[in-house]
Design a protein around this motif. Sequence first.
Motif, PDB file in Angstrom:
ATOM      1  N   TYR A 125      45.499  76.633  22.281  1.00  0.00           N
ATOM      2  CA  TYR A 125      46.788  76.069  22.704  1.00  0.00           C
ATOM      3  C   TYR A 125      47.874  77.122  22.913  1.00  0.00           C
ATOM      4  O   TYR A 125      49.022  76.785  23.194  1.00  0.00           O
ATOM      5  CB  TYR A 125      47.257  75.012  21.700  1.00  0.00           C
ATOM      6  CG  TYR A 125      46.606  73.671  21.919  1.00  0.00           C
ATOM      7  CD1 TYR A 125      47.004  72.832  22.966  1.00  0.00           C
ATOM      8  CD2 TYR A 125      45.564  73.239  21.113  1.00  0.00           C
ATOM      9  CE1 TYR A 125      46.395  71.614  23.195  1.00  0.00           C
ATOM     10  CE2 TYR A 125      44.946  72.008  21.331  1.00  0.00           C
ATOM     11  CZ  TYR A 125      45.366  71.205  22.365  1.00  0.00           C
ATOM     12  OH  TYR A 125      44.753  70.002  22.593  1.00  0.00           O
ATOM     13  N   GLN A 174      56.696  67.867  30.201  1.00  0.00           N
ATOM     14  CA  GLN A 174      55.998  69.152  30.236  1.00  0.00           C
ATOM     15  C   GLN A 174      54.887  69.214  29.184  1.00  0.00           C
ATOM     16  O   GLN A 174      53.764  69.652  29.472  1.00  0.00           O
ATOM     17  CB  GLN A 174      56.991  70.299  30.000  1.00  0.00           C
ATOM     18  CG  GLN A 174      56.347  71.677  30.039  1.00  0.00           C
ATOM     19  CD  GLN A 174      55.777  72.001  31.403  1.00  0.00           C
ATOM     20  OE1 GLN A 174      56.492  72.285  32.340  1.00  0.00           O
ATOM     21  NE2 GLN A 174      54.441  71.972  31.520  1.00  0.00           N
ATOM     22  N   TRP A 234      50.797  69.642  29.709  1.00  0.00           N
ATOM     23  CA  TRP A 234      49.939  70.637  29.057  1.00  0.00           C
ATOM     24  C   TRP A 234      48.795  69.978  28.301  1.00  0.00           C
ATOM     25  O   TRP A 234      47.676  70.458  28.307  1.00  0.00           O
ATOM     26  CB  TRP A 234      50.760  71.490  28.094  1.00  0.00           C
ATOM     27  CG  TRP A 234      51.663  72.467  28.766  1.00  0.00           C
ATOM     28  CD1 TRP A 234      51.461  73.069  29.981  1.00  0.00           C
ATOM     29  CD2 TRP A 234      52.902  72.968  28.276  1.00  0.00           C
ATOM     30  NE1 TRP A 234      52.514  73.914  30.270  1.00  0.00           N
ATOM     31  CE2 TRP A 234      53.408  73.877  29.240  1.00  0.00           C
ATOM     32  CE3 TRP A 234      53.645  72.751  27.106  1.00  0.00           C
ATOM     33  CZ2 TRP A 234      54.603  74.567  29.067  1.00  0.00           C
ATOM     34  CZ3 TRP A 234      54.838  73.435  26.931  1.00  0.00           C
ATOM     35  CH2 TRP A 234      55.322  74.325  27.906  1.00  0.00           C
ATOM     36  N   ARG A 235      49.079  68.858  27.665  1.00  0.00           N
ATOM     37  CA  ARG A 235      48.054  68.202  26.843  1.00  0.00           C
ATOM     38  C   ARG A 235      47.047  67.430  27.685  1.00  0.00           C
ATOM     39  O   ARG A 235      45.869  67.384  27.351  1.00  0.00           O
ATOM     40  CB  ARG A 235      48.701  67.225  25.852  1.00  0.00           C
ATOM     41  CG  ARG A 235      49.506  67.884  24.759  1.00  0.00           C
ATOM     42  CD  ARG A 235      49.951  66.869  23.732  1.00  0.00           C
ATOM     43  NE  ARG A 235      48.813  66.400  22.940  1.00  0.00           N
ATOM     44  CZ  ARG A 235      48.865  65.330  22.148  1.00  0.00           C
ATOM     45  NH1 ARG A 235      49.967  64.617  22.049  1.00  0.00           N
ATOM     46  NH2 ARG A 235      47.805  64.969  21.451  1.00  0.00           N
ATOM     47  N   PRO A 242      48.818  75.484  28.686  1.00  0.00           N
ATOM     48  CA  PRO A 242      50.079  75.812  28.033  1.00  0.00           C
ATOM     49  C   PRO A 242      50.284  77.318  28.071  1.00  0.00           C
ATOM     50  O   PRO A 242      49.316  78.062  28.297  1.00  0.00           O
ATOM     51  CB  PRO A 242      49.872  75.314  26.595  1.00  0.00           C
ATOM     52  CG  PRO A 242      48.404  75.348  26.387  1.00  0.00           C
ATOM     53  CD  PRO A 242      47.785  75.071  27.729  1.00  0.00           C
ATOM     54  N   SER A 259      43.605  75.621  29.590  1.00  0.00           N
ATOM     55  CA  SER A 259      43.511  74.244  30.075  1.00  0.00           C
ATOM     56  C   SER A 259      42.133  73.701  29.693  1.00  0.00           C
ATOM     57  O   SER A 259      41.251  74.458  29.256  1.00  0.00           O
ATOM     58  CB  SER A 259      43.668  74.205  31.597  1.00  0.00           C
ATOM     59  OG  SER A 259      42.597  74.923  32.211  1.00  0.00           O
TER      60      SER A 259
END
Length: 206
Positions: A91, A110, A114-115, A122, A127
């Motif tokens: 992460y 945002q 990313w999640r 991130p 990813s």
Amino acid sequence: MERLLVLVRHGQSEWNLKNLFTGWKDPDLTKQGVDEAVAAGKKLKEMGLTFDIAFTSVLTRAQHTEALILEQLGQTGLESIRDQALNERDYGDLTGLNKDDARKKWGDEQVHTWRRSYDVPPPGGESLKMTAERVLPYFEDRIMPVVMKGQRVLVTAHGNSLRALIMKLEGLTPEEILKRELGTGVPIVYRFNEDGSVASVKDLAD
């Protein structure tokens, strides 16, 4: 010939409980996580399953889950291969942050991107697409050939490294796999045809 693969996401970790982005950090299981892993072992035992070999990541929470499952099966001496290819998604700059604090810092949209985006990492991290690019070659080179020889294989790993495998095995799109929730400590049992296609899949959360 039986071609069997069981995937298990590790039990709840100390950082899961605290709602922190964990990635490659190495917290152990909570008491609940231990209980989940023991329950997974009991479910597999009830099915009459044992294993010929196990694979896991280099992170404690996955290894501890594996050990607890094998203990329930009376297989504490089973060969286990550990490799960082099966580690959780990295992460990056989010690692160690509370998810609510991250939303305050970068905004809900945002952090959600990313999640839950397939190919947007991130800052400083991976990813899901990047995670798959290290997980899948390892799976295809080291794990799947063992399954196809007729050995019963256990893989204990992480939410995103397992998503990468499930996406491949079940032929899911990036959108479909991002919606797939994996319960902690829940075995998913795959059986394969002679050509390597999936014959059946059973999620033991059901």
